[in-house]
Design a protein around this motif. Sequence first.
Motif, mmCIF file in Angstrom:
data_model
loop_
_atom_site.group_PDB
_atom_site.id
_atom_site.type_symbol
_atom_site.label_atom_id
_atom_site.label_comp_id
_atom_site.label_asym_id
_atom_site.label_seq_id
_atom_site.Cartn_x
_atom_site.Cartn_y
_atom_site.Cartn_z
ATOM 1 N N ARG A 1 50.348 57.827 47.553
ATOM 2 C CA ARG A 1 50.974 58.916 46.555
ATOM 3 C C ARG A 1 50.354 58.310 45.176
ATOM 4 O O ARG A 1 51.077 57.346 44.750
ATOM 5 N N ILE A 2 49.527 59.016 44.454
ATOM 6 C CA ILE A 2 48.975 58.438 43.206
ATOM 7 C C ILE A 2 49.488 59.419 41.968
ATOM 8 O O ILE A 2 48.846 60.344 42.215
ATOM 9 N N THR A 3 50.089 58.882 40.871
ATOM 10 C CA THR A 3 50.346 59.812 39.673
ATOM 11 C C THR A 3 49.007 59.261 38.831
ATOM 12 O O THR A 3 48.971 58.166 38.374
ATOM 13 N N VAL A 4 48.318 60.316 38.271
ATOM 14 C CA VAL A 4 47.030 60.213 37.385
ATOM 15 C C VAL A 4 47.401 61.055 35.801
ATOM 16 O O VAL A 4 47.933 62.195 36.078
ATOM 17 N N ARG A 5 47.429 60.504 34.878
ATOM 18 C CA ARG A 5 47.124 60.950 33.590
ATOM 19 C C ARG A 5 46.035 61.362 33.116
ATOM 20 O O ARG A 5 45.023 60.509 33.168
ATOM 21 N N ILE A 6 45.586 62.785 33.270
ATOM 22 C CA ILE A 6 44.336 63.285 32.825
ATOM 23 C C ILE A 6 43.964 63.377 31.408
ATOM 24 O O ILE A 6 44.910 63.192 30.591
ATOM 25 N N ASN A 7 42.717 63.432 31.389
ATOM 26 C CA ASN A 7 42.146 63.467 29.751
ATOM 27 C C ASN A 7 42.279 64.515 29.215
ATOM 28 O O ASN A 7 41.224 65.350 28.964
ATOM 29 N N PHE A 8 43.567 64.995 28.749
ATOM 30 C CA PHE A 8 43.992 66.183 28.113
ATOM 31 C C PHE A 8 44.755 65.613 26.975
ATOM 32 O O PHE A 8 45.302 64.623 26.823
ATOM 33 N N LYS A 9 44.883 66.525 25.798
ATOM 34 C CA LYS A 9 45.550 66.120 24.685
ATOM 35 C C LYS A 9 46.867 65.825 24.911
ATOM 36 O O LYS A 9 47.669 64.824 24.474
ATOM 37 N N ASN A 10 47.601 66.877 25.769
ATOM 38 C CA ASN A 10 49.162 66.701 26.080
ATOM 39 C C ASN A 10 49.266 65.473 27.170
ATOM 40 O O ASN A 10 50.514 65.282 27.560
ATOM 41 N N GLY A 11 48.219 64.874 27.742
ATOM 42 C CA GLY A 11 48.362 63.975 28.630
ATOM 43 C C GLY A 11 48.998 64.254 30.194
ATOM 44 O O GLY A 11 49.685 63.476 30.428
ATOM 45 N N GLN A 12 48.566 65.209 30.636
ATOM 46 C CA GLN A 12 49.108 66.044 31.574
ATOM 47 C C GLN A 12 48.990 65.172 33.103
ATOM 48 O O GLN A 12 48.137 64.376 32.924
ATOM 49 N N LEU A 13 50.134 65.053 33.714
ATOM 50 C CA LEU A 13 50.042 64.317 34.990
ATOM 51 C C LEU A 13 49.844 65.273 36.079
ATOM 52 O O LEU A 13 50.216 66.390 36.150
ATOM 53 N N ILE A 14 48.953 64.705 37.080
ATOM 54 C CA ILE A 14 48.788 65.528 38.282
ATOM 55 C C ILE A 14 48.891 64.119 39.580
ATOM 56 O O ILE A 14 49.095 62.942 39.206
ATOM 57 N N THR A 15 49.258 64.862 40.576
ATOM 58 C CA THR A 15 49.650 63.866 41.745
ATOM 59 C C THR A 15 48.603 64.181 42.828
ATOM 60 O O THR A 15 48.167 65.135 43.108
ATOM 61 N N PHE A 16 48.075 63.265 43.508
ATOM 62 C CA PHE A 16 47.247 63.415 44.622
ATOM 63 C C PHE A 16 47.615 62.149 45.619
ATOM 64 O O PHE A 16 48.383 61.334 45.386
ATOM 65 N N THR A 17 47.277 62.510 47.038
ATOM 66 C CA THR A 17 47.353 61.629 48.178
ATOM 67 C C THR A 17 46.203 61.086 48.695
ATOM 68 O O THR A 17 45.139 61.838 48.749
ATOM 69 N N ARG A 18 46.170 60.071 49.359
ATOM 70 C CA ARG A 18 44.955 59.604 49.988
ATOM 71 C C ARG A 18 45.714 58.834 51.288
ATOM 72 O O ARG A 18 46.416 58.254 51.509
ATOM 73 N N PRO A 19 44.964 59.072 52.493
ATOM 74 C CA PRO A 19 45.046 58.575 53.807
ATOM 75 C C PRO A 19 44.845 57.025 53.976
ATOM 76 O O PRO A 19 44.310 56.444 52.992
ATOM 77 N N LYS A 20 45.473 56.386 54.770
ATOM 78 C CA LYS A 20 45.517 55.170 54.693
ATOM 79 C C LYS A 20 44.176 54.261 54.939
ATOM 80 O O LYS A 20 43.858 53.396 54.338
ATOM 81 N N THR A 21 43.371 54.917 55.599
ATOM 82 C CA THR A 21 41.826 54.473 55.832
ATOM 83 C C THR A 21 41.169 54.517 54.335
ATOM 84 O O THR A 21 40.539 53.502 54.179
ATOM 85 N N GLU A 22 41.315 55.419 53.658
ATOM 86 C CA GLU A 22 40.691 55.460 52.265
ATOM 87 C C GLU A 22 41.339 54.168 51.300
ATOM 88 O O GLU A 22 40.828 53.772 50.550
ATOM 89 N N THR A 23 42.680 53.883 51.504
ATOM 90 C CA THR A 23 43.528 53.139 50.727
ATOM 91 C C THR A 23 42.824 51.741 50.887
ATOM 92 O O THR A 23 42.845 50.928 49.972
ATOM 93 N N GLU A 24 42.458 51.612 52.197
ATOM 94 C CA GLU A 24 41.920 50.214 52.326
ATOM 95 C C GLU A 24 40.587 49.985 52.255
ATOM 96 O O GLU A 24 40.175 48.850 51.521
ATOM 97 N N ASN A 25 39.658 50.958 52.043
ATOM 98 C CA ASN A 25 38.408 50.788 51.638
ATOM 99 C C ASN A 25 38.195 51.106 50.250
ATOM 100 O O ASN A 25 36.944 50.476 49.754
ATOM 101 N N PHE A 26 39.159 51.764 49.479
ATOM 102 C CA PHE A 26 38.897 52.076 48.178
ATOM 103 C C PHE A 26 40.289 51.895 47.383
ATOM 104 O O PHE A 26 41.054 52.693 47.148
ATOM 105 N N PRO A 27 40.558 50.458 47.130
ATOM 106 C CA PRO A 27 42.036 49.953 46.748
ATOM 107 C C PRO A 27 41.843 50.352 45.228
ATOM 108 O O PRO A 27 40.849 50.270 44.449
ATOM 109 N N LEU A 28 43.140 50.868 44.602
ATOM 110 C CA LEU A 28 43.265 51.358 43.372
ATOM 111 C C LEU A 28 44.320 50.499 42.519
ATOM 112 O O LEU A 28 45.138 50.033 43.288
#
Length: 368
Positions: free
Chosen positions: A311-338
């Motif tokens: 589960r990843i929390t991201v601050r998007i490019n908004f004036k108020n710096g709004q946060l959004i949440t997204f999820t990634r499966p294990k296969t993606e986390t291994e191939n595209f580490p963040l």
Amino acid sequence: MNIAASFTDISKKFGETSILEDINFDVSEGEIVVLLGASGSGKTTILRIIAGLENCNTGKVILHGKDVTELPARERGVGVIFQNYALFPQMTVEKNIGYGLKLRKKSKNEINKKVDELIELVHLEEHRQKYPSQLSGGQQQRVAIARALAYNPEILLFDEPFSALDAQIRQKLRREIRHLLKQINVPAIFITHDQEEALEIGDRIAVLNQGKIEQIGTPFDVYNKPSTEYVATFLGTANLILGVVNNGVFEAENIDLKLTDDLFFKNGQSVKLIFRPEDVFLRHPENLTQNYQKLIDGWIEEISFVGAFERITVRINFKNGQLITFTRPKTETENFPLQIRQKLEIGLVRFRIIPNFPLTHERSAKVY
């Protein structure tokens, strides 16, 4: 499918307080409908009205074409399975199951035959001489269901039947109960506040909020195509961004997202963009196998490992710096580490646009 039960214009007040307003839904033969809502949403009151344990102020309860609205509970032919199972502690499994038949003055042969049939149906052959205290929670639940089935009910009602069980047993038992209900083809209504339970056990889900049905539909439709903000946020996790629609495009600061549904909005209409955490895409375009639209850029604030996914929390490019949440499966986390503070291009595979009605009014609004 044939309609087994209809509930029309059901309303209920306690004094001046409105508990239910204009409840309308049907249940088909063999269908499982789940009433999902928070405490105080009215789901238990609906169940009690159907069972004849509570009177409604307006509306009708129809079971297999017969109006039972004015009938007492004992004459409705409704089977109710309560949270605490309500088994008789001094009776064995077989005596608990046959108790209702004994009250109805059935012959001993009839009772024994029906009890044998039901014990086999709920897989309790080895436990028929045991008392409730000697059974597990799941086994007690099956006894309660067998007892309710003994007199061929018009419909089965389940009052949060798994709430007293631990998570692992709940998951196993709801699969068993769903299979059993499909096997006997008896219509059923469950009430629960557990979203995962509703999604897994129901053929359709009715989401209740403050005495009204916000939306009713298949688990897939209610989850992926919520009609209101309440449905989107109560049934799972949802990200919401406020914006407007112009010429078929959702606009909000640095976002221009082309609408994909055949929905009509007036130019300049205030709307909300809704998307689930799992519908966010972060892979580079050359690695994508699905169509997506770019949403916006953002920066990672937090990364959490949650077992089956990240589960990843991201601050998007908004004036108020709004946060959004997204999820990634294990296969993606291994191939595209963040990493924390990493800049990302955020894309959406699917999303939903709804009119921006205030929450107090949006339950009566349509999606255009």
